[in-house]
Design an enzyme around this catalytic site. Structure first.
Site, short mmCIF file in Angstrom:
data_model
loop_
_atom_site.label_atom_id
_atom_site.label_comp_id
_atom_site.label_asym_id
_atom_site.label_seq_id
_atom_site.Cartn_x
_atom_site.Cartn_y
_atom_site.Cartn_z
N ASP A 152 34.03 -16.68 -0.78
CA ASP A 152 34.91 -16.07 -1.77
C ASP A 152 34.37 -16.22 -3.19
O ASP A 152 34.77 -15.49 -4.09
CB ASP A 152 36.30 -16.71 -1.66
CG ASP A 152 37.33 -16.00 -2.53
OD1 ASP A 152 37.45 -14.77 -2.42
OD2 ASP A 152 37.99 -16.68 -3.34
N LEU B 295 43.75 -12.20 -6.49
CA LEU B 295 43.39 -11.12 -7.41
C LEU B 295 41.91 -11.12 -7.76
O LEU B 295 41.48 -10.35 -8.63
CB LEU B 295 44.22 -11.23 -8.70
CG LEU B 295 45.73 -11.07 -8.52
CD1 LEU B 295 46.44 -11.33 -9.84
CD2 LEU B 295 46.08 -9.68 -8.01
N ARG B 296 41.14 -11.99 -7.09
CA ARG B 296 39.71 -12.03 -7.39
C ARG B 296 39.03 -10.72 -7.03
O ARG B 296 38.04 -10.32 -7.66
CB ARG B 296 39.07 -13.20 -6.66
CG ARG B 296 37.65 -13.51 -7.14
CD ARG B 296 37.15 -14.83 -6.61
NE ARG B 296 37.75 -15.94 -7.34
CZ ARG B 296 38.17 -17.06 -6.79
NH1 ARG B 296 38.06 -17.24 -5.49
NH2 ARG B 296 38.68 -18.03 -7.52
N GLY B 297 39.55 -10.04 -6.01
CA GLY B 297 38.97 -8.76 -5.61
C GLY B 297 39.06 -7.73 -6.72
O GLY B 297 38.08 -7.04 -7.05
#
Length: 340
Positions: A197, A278-280
């Site tokens: 991730d 919300l990293r995407g």
């Protein structure tokens, strides 16, 4: 140092090359993971990129490659020298530091300088690989085989941008911001989800299935190994052109706008794929903006999202037992539904 194969001379592997260029334009994207077949040019591309990048300014004598133009990010040694007078600077190549699979924790984070301790009785810090990689690239070959304790270390430093060493009577903090680049073969094991991730982009690297491409790869590699200086000289103009493009994209990056409608579509895309957190969205937005800067565009468009979405999102998908399609297929399907 060994001569690096020219980045411009790499045949095919367009997704990997684009992801590396985006990481070079905006390190905040979060690095690149290249998984795929052995002997498909993964390590070659990483080292070629480092040789391609323009030199960076550092403080003379600094062990952490501090940037003299960013006083807020200086290490303690450089701050102390600033108080006594100005800092001198010098241009150096962007560092690419290999993280060996069998490296000890002391080798990675740094430890007591035993030579000074034994000879003078002084407690002094000997910087590790993380210090050398600051403002450069930390390269992990076979990242999926990295030992768990080193993975935990990388996760902590990647999250904070700072390396903290508390051992043997030492208490040291120093900046450690680097572009994490990992390569590996999925047949040899999967990467831990926590580390996976942390990579901004994940690219699939496959052996070329086009006859002409395979022949050209062999021809260029043979020419390079026969006379590397002559081969590199033939690609000087192409390398200079690409280097100029990277420098221009860095300068334009802050002026590239991301319209609300584009942010909305990026969020819808992540929701359609069911990505956690919300990293995407953040990675997709940053990567698309860097891509727009490379294209000399003033605004991020759906086309930029479409081109970078597979790399930014394929490694963030949950496993769906009711859908046996691969992650790339699922991302392509979501792109068609959301972006048309």
């Amino acid at each position: 140092m060994a001569t690096a194969f020219p980045f411009s001379a790499i045949v095919g592997q367009d997704e990997m090359k684009l992801a590396l260029l985006i990481a070079a334009v905006d390190p905040k994207v979060g690095g690149v993971l290249a998984f795929g077949d052995r002997g498909s040019g993964k390590s070659t591309a990483v080292r070629a990129l480092a040789a391609l990048l323009p030199k960076m300014k550092v403080v003379v004598g600094c062990r952490y490659n501090c940037d003299p133009d960013r006083p807020a990010e200086l290490c303690e040694d450089c701050r102390a020298r600033t108080a006594k007078g100005g800092l001198k600077s010098v241009q150096i190549p962007v560092p690419v530091v290999d993280l060996p699979l069998g490296a000890t924790e002391d080798r990675v984070v740094g430890a007591l300088d035993l030579e000074r301790a034994l000879a003078r009785g002084e407690k002094a810090f000997e910087p590790g690989l993380l210090a050398r990689a600051h403002r450069g690239f930390l390269y992990i070959d076979e990242a999926n085989l990295l030992e768990d304790h080193l993975v935990d270390l990388l996760l902590d430093v990647a999250a904070s941008g700072e390396n903290v060493v508390e051992r043997e009577g030492l208490s040291i903090r120093h900046p450690a911001r680097f572009v994490l680049v990992g390569t590996g073969n999925p047949e040899e094991g999967e990467l831990r989800p926590q580390l996976l991730d942390r990579f901004g982009m994940s690219v699939e690297v496959k052996t070329p299935d086009n006859l002409a491409d395979r022949i050209e790869v062999v021809r260029r590699r043979d020419a390079f190994e026969s006379d590397s200086e002559a081969f590199v000289a033939n690609w000087v103009k192409d390398e200079a052109k690409l280097r100029k493009k990277i420098i221009g994209a860095r300068e334009k990056l802050s002026s590239v706008s991301v319209p609300d409608v584009t942010l909305e579509r990026a969020a819808k895309l992540c929701m359609a794929l069911g990505t956690d957190g919300l990293r995407g969205e953040l990675t997709l937005m940053r990567a698309a903006r860097a891509l727009a800067a490379l294209d000399s565009a003033k605004t991020v468009t759906d086309d930029h999202l479409r081109r970078i979405a597979p790399s930014a999102l394929r490694h963030r998908l949950r496993r769906n037992p009711l859908d046996d399609a691969g992650s790339s297929v699922r991302v392509d399907r979501a792109i068609s539904e959301v972006l048309g």
